[in-house]
Design a protein around this motif. Structure first.
Motif, mmCIF file in Angstrom:
data_model
loop_
_atom_site.group_PDB
_atom_site.id
_atom_site.type_symbol
_atom_site.label_atom_id
_atom_site.label_comp_id
_atom_site.label_asym_id
_atom_site.label_seq_id
_atom_site.Cartn_x
_atom_site.Cartn_y
_atom_site.Cartn_z
ATOM 1 N N LYS A 11 15.789 43.081 -14.801
ATOM 2 C CA LYS A 11 14.765 42.166 -14.327
ATOM 3 C C LYS A 11 15.385 41.062 -13.479
ATOM 4 O O LYS A 11 16.396 40.463 -13.852
ATOM 5 C CB LYS A 11 14.026 41.565 -15.521
ATOM 6 C CG LYS A 11 12.900 40.629 -15.145
ATOM 7 C CD LYS A 11 12.253 40.075 -16.396
ATOM 8 C CE LYS A 11 11.182 39.071 -16.038
ATOM 9 N NZ LYS A 11 10.609 38.444 -17.240
ATOM 10 N N HIS A 12 14.763 40.785 -12.344
ATOM 11 C CA HIS A 12 15.207 39.703 -11.464
ATOM 12 C C HIS A 12 14.075 38.679 -11.392
ATOM 13 O O HIS A 12 13.109 38.850 -10.633
ATOM 14 C CB HIS A 12 15.545 40.237 -10.077
ATOM 15 C CG HIS A 12 16.693 41.202 -10.074
ATOM 16 N ND1 HIS A 12 18.000 40.802 -10.001
ATOM 17 C CD2 HIS A 12 16.708 42.557 -10.175
ATOM 18 C CE1 HIS A 12 18.786 41.867 -10.030
ATOM 19 N NE2 HIS A 12 18.023 42.949 -10.142
ATOM 20 N N SER B 53 9.434 38.442 -10.639
ATOM 21 C CA SER B 53 8.739 39.091 -9.529
ATOM 22 C C SER B 53 9.361 40.410 -9.077
ATOM 23 O O SER B 53 8.836 41.036 -8.169
ATOM 24 C CB SER B 53 8.686 38.146 -8.324
ATOM 25 O OG SER B 53 10.013 37.834 -7.895
ATOM 26 N N ARG B 54 10.451 40.848 -9.720
ATOM 27 C CA ARG B 54 11.071 42.091 -9.260
ATOM 28 C C ARG B 54 11.776 42.806 -10.414
ATOM 29 O O ARG B 54 12.381 42.174 -11.281
ATOM 30 C CB ARG B 54 12.075 41.798 -8.135
ATOM 31 C CG ARG B 54 12.566 43.050 -7.400
ATOM 32 C CD ARG B 54 13.196 42.674 -6.068
ATOM 33 N NE ARG B 54 14.370 41.832 -6.249
ATOM 34 C CZ ARG B 54 15.624 42.293 -6.394
ATOM 35 N NH1 ARG B 54 15.841 43.605 -6.358
ATOM 36 N NH2 ARG B 54 16.626 41.465 -6.547
ATOM 37 N N GLU C 22 14.348 46.346 -11.205
ATOM 38 C CA GLU C 22 15.194 47.407 -10.660
ATOM 39 C C GLU C 22 15.471 48.434 -11.748
ATOM 40 O O GLU C 22 15.739 48.076 -12.899
ATOM 41 C CB GLU C 22 16.512 46.835 -10.123
ATOM 42 C CG GLU C 22 16.369 46.112 -8.802
ATOM 43 C CD GLU C 22 17.720 45.823 -8.153
ATOM 44 O OE1 GLU C 22 18.751 46.132 -8.793
ATOM 45 O OE2 GLU C 22 17.730 45.286 -7.032
ATOM 46 N N ALA D 239 2.976 47.225 -10.647
ATOM 47 C CA ALA D 239 4.137 47.298 -9.758
ATOM 48 C C ALA D 239 3.698 47.668 -8.343
ATOM 49 O O ALA D 239 2.753 48.428 -8.142
ATOM 50 C CB ALA D 239 5.134 48.325 -10.290
ATOM 51 N N THR E 277 5.196 47.595 -3.840
ATOM 52 C CA THR E 277 6.284 47.599 -2.854
ATOM 53 C C THR E 277 7.526 48.340 -3.359
ATOM 54 O O THR E 277 8.613 47.771 -3.456
ATOM 55 C CB THR E 277 6.667 46.153 -2.455
ATOM 56 O OG1 THR E 277 7.092 45.428 -3.637
ATOM 57 C CG2 THR E 277 5.491 45.444 -1.798
ATOM 58 N N SER F 258 13.325 50.014 -6.928
ATOM 59 C CA SER F 258 13.030 48.582 -7.007
ATOM 60 C C SER F 258 11.536 48.373 -6.815
ATOM 61 O O SER F 258 10.915 49.032 -5.961
ATOM 62 C CB SER F 258 13.812 47.823 -5.929
ATOM 63 O OG SER F 258 13.485 46.442 -5.947
ATOM 64 N N PHE F 259 10.946 47.490 -7.639
ATOM 65 C CA PHE F 259 9.519 47.206 -7.568
ATOM 66 C C PHE F 259 9.275 45.702 -7.548
ATOM 67 O O PHE F 259 9.999 44.931 -8.186
ATOM 68 C CB PHE F 259 8.782 47.793 -8.786
ATOM 69 C CG PHE F 259 8.671 49.287 -8.779
ATOM 70 C CD1 PHE F 259 7.585 49.914 -8.208
ATOM 71 C CD2 PHE F 259 9.662 50.067 -9.360
ATOM 72 C CE1 PHE F 259 7.472 51.292 -8.205
ATOM 73 C CE2 PHE F 259 9.566 51.437 -9.368
ATOM 74 C CZ PHE F 259 8.469 52.060 -8.781
ATOM 75 N N GLY F 260 8.240 45.314 -6.824
ATOM 76 C CA GLY F 260 7.760 43.950 -6.904
ATOM 77 C C GLY F 260 6.709 43.836 -7.996
ATOM 78 O O GLY F 260 6.020 44.809 -8.331
#
Length: 447
Positions: free
Chosen positions: A303-304, A307-308, A310, A338, A340, A377-379
């Motif tokens: 988790k980043h 908002s994102r 991986e 999820a 983008t 990767s997802f937004g």
């Protein structure tokens, strides 16, 4: 289905009802119940809540068993002790035969074909005992075409009257194969198909596994051949005291096609049969042996912020290098909001499937002993707290699912030792045997 023992019981009558419970067709075989007896069924089934209704019930000394298809009820009633499984199987066979004659089975088609239906019911049951229930054999006697609700031009052109041929019939006879079949080239194809149901923990340990197998045959043989099939059956070798260098399997829940001579199998474990013409399932079986995952999958989620996300997904084939899995699909669950997505793989293609809330990683060919990797990767547009991993309502328990097919391979070690074709004329036939392992309910838990 041929019943030769009085102990199995019998059906008193067969009814076909519309959705309101009104009789469309009724055939009283034994005369030991009144035609008004079906009113008990209507009161019990039609007027009751569907959640409270059972497919078999008893009322005032009568036992009813029924099957609903579309807007039609098929009902069997009996006043005597009866093998209820036989009655239910017979009702499903009636539905199968009707489909073979007039394609769509519903109230309108039953009304349009009521004369033919009475003829079929008379051929399929005698004094309450099931008789001929194979569509291809019945078409030797009842040759007229059924009225179809939707008949294409191609079907009309293909319908040509055929003269009835001689068939081995009678109680205890062969009702699933007609006489006089001829082929220029005599061949028989046998597919051993095993489906693997497995549940794997996030650490790679097998929590539950079982194998469901089926022997599917396609016969293109002339005359009235008898086939003998030998397997690496553990019980056979134990009973005979013979030794084998290869692996043996302990089969459970064996189910045979009606063509198999059960007395031969019970005495010496030999599968002997006169096969139907064309495609059919010879037998099915189950094994509860512990299975090592053929394709292991490990998914790491990073988790980043809020908002994102991986994903790092690794898959590894754990079967021999000479084998290769085809049509591999790995479904990795992702949050339902999820967007983008971006992907990077060293083999195959990856895409986002919003209808499944999952990543679908497709690998056309997956050789044994190989390992591949995919990054995604997802937004995450949904506003959430920094310590929340997933969006509200997302089921974090969803596992990874895998689909695949491995030709020329059986995970259980099941093996056909021989397949012999014997026919009175002595012609030579070519037997072909193929093995296939495929994923059934194949699940891998995520961390």
């Amino acid at each position: 289905i041929l019943v030769s023992s009085l102990k199995c019981g019998m059906a008193s009558a067969i009814f076909i009802l519309d959705i309101k419970g009104k009789p469309l067709i009724q055939r009283n075989y034994r005369g030991d119940i009144t035609t008004g007896a079906i009113e008990h069924f209507s009161q019990h089934v039609i007027d009751e809540d569907e959640n409270n209704v059972k497919p078999v019930f008893e009322h005032d000394g009568l036992t009813f068993a029924y099957v609903r298809h579309s807007n039609v009820y098929f009902v069997a009633a009996t006043k005597l002790g009866c093998n209820i499984s036989m009655l239910l199987a017979y009702l499903y066979r009636i539905l199968e035969v009707f489909t073979g004659y007039f394609d769509t089975v519903e109230e309108e088609s039953v009304r349009d074909n009521f004369v033919m239906i009475y003829e079929l019911l008379d051929e399929m049951m005698d004094f309450g005992y099931p008789q001929f229930t194979e569509t291809n054999i019945l078409k030797e006697y009842i040759t007229q075409q059924g009225y179809r609700l939707k008949l294409t031009e191609e079907e009309e052109a293909a319908q040509k009257p055929t003269a009835p041929t001689e068939t081995i019939t009678g109680q205890g006879g062969i009702t699933w194969r007609k006489a006089g079949i001829k082929y220029r080239k005599n061949e028989v194809f046998l597919d051993v198909v095993e489906s693997v149901n497995i549940l794997v923990s996030s650490t790679g340990d097998t929590l539950h596994s079982e194998i469901h197998g089926a022997l599917k045959m396609k016969c293109r043989l002339s005359g009235m051949p008898e086939l003998k099939l030998g397997l690496n059956d553990k019980i056979l070798f134990e009973n005979t005291g013979r030794r084998t260098k290869g692996r043996t399997v302990d089969l459970e829940d064996i189910k045979f096609h009606q063509c198999v001579k059960l007395n031969r199998f019970e005495s010496d474990r030999t599968i002997t049969f006169v096969p139907p013409d064309g495609d059919f399932d010879l037998m099915s079986y189950r094994l509860t042996t512990k299975v090592k995952p053929m394709i292991s999958v490990e998914a790491q989620v990073e988790k980043h912020g809020s908002s994102r996300l991986e994903y790092l997904v690794k898959c590894r084939s754990q079967y021999k290098k000479s084998s290769s899995a085809n049509g591999v699909e790995i479904l990795v669950p992702v949050p339902n909001d999820a967007d983008t997505p971006t992907f990077k793989t060293n083999t195959g293609t990856a895409r986002y499937a919003p209808e499944h809330d999952a990543i679908v990683w497709s690998i056309k060919s997956f050789p044994g002993g190989k390992e591949y990797m995919m990054r995604a990767s997802f937004g995450l547009p949904t506003i959430r707290s920094a310590d929340t991993d997933l969006a509200p309502g997302v089921n974090i328990k969803r596992p990874i699912t895998v689909k695949f097919e491995i030709p020329y391979y059986t995970v259980s070690g099941f093996q056909v030792r021989y397949l012999k074709v014997m026919e009175r004329s002595g012609y030579e036939a070519l037997p072909w045997v193929r093995y296939i392992t495929q994923a059934g309910d194949y699940q891998i838990r995520m961390n």
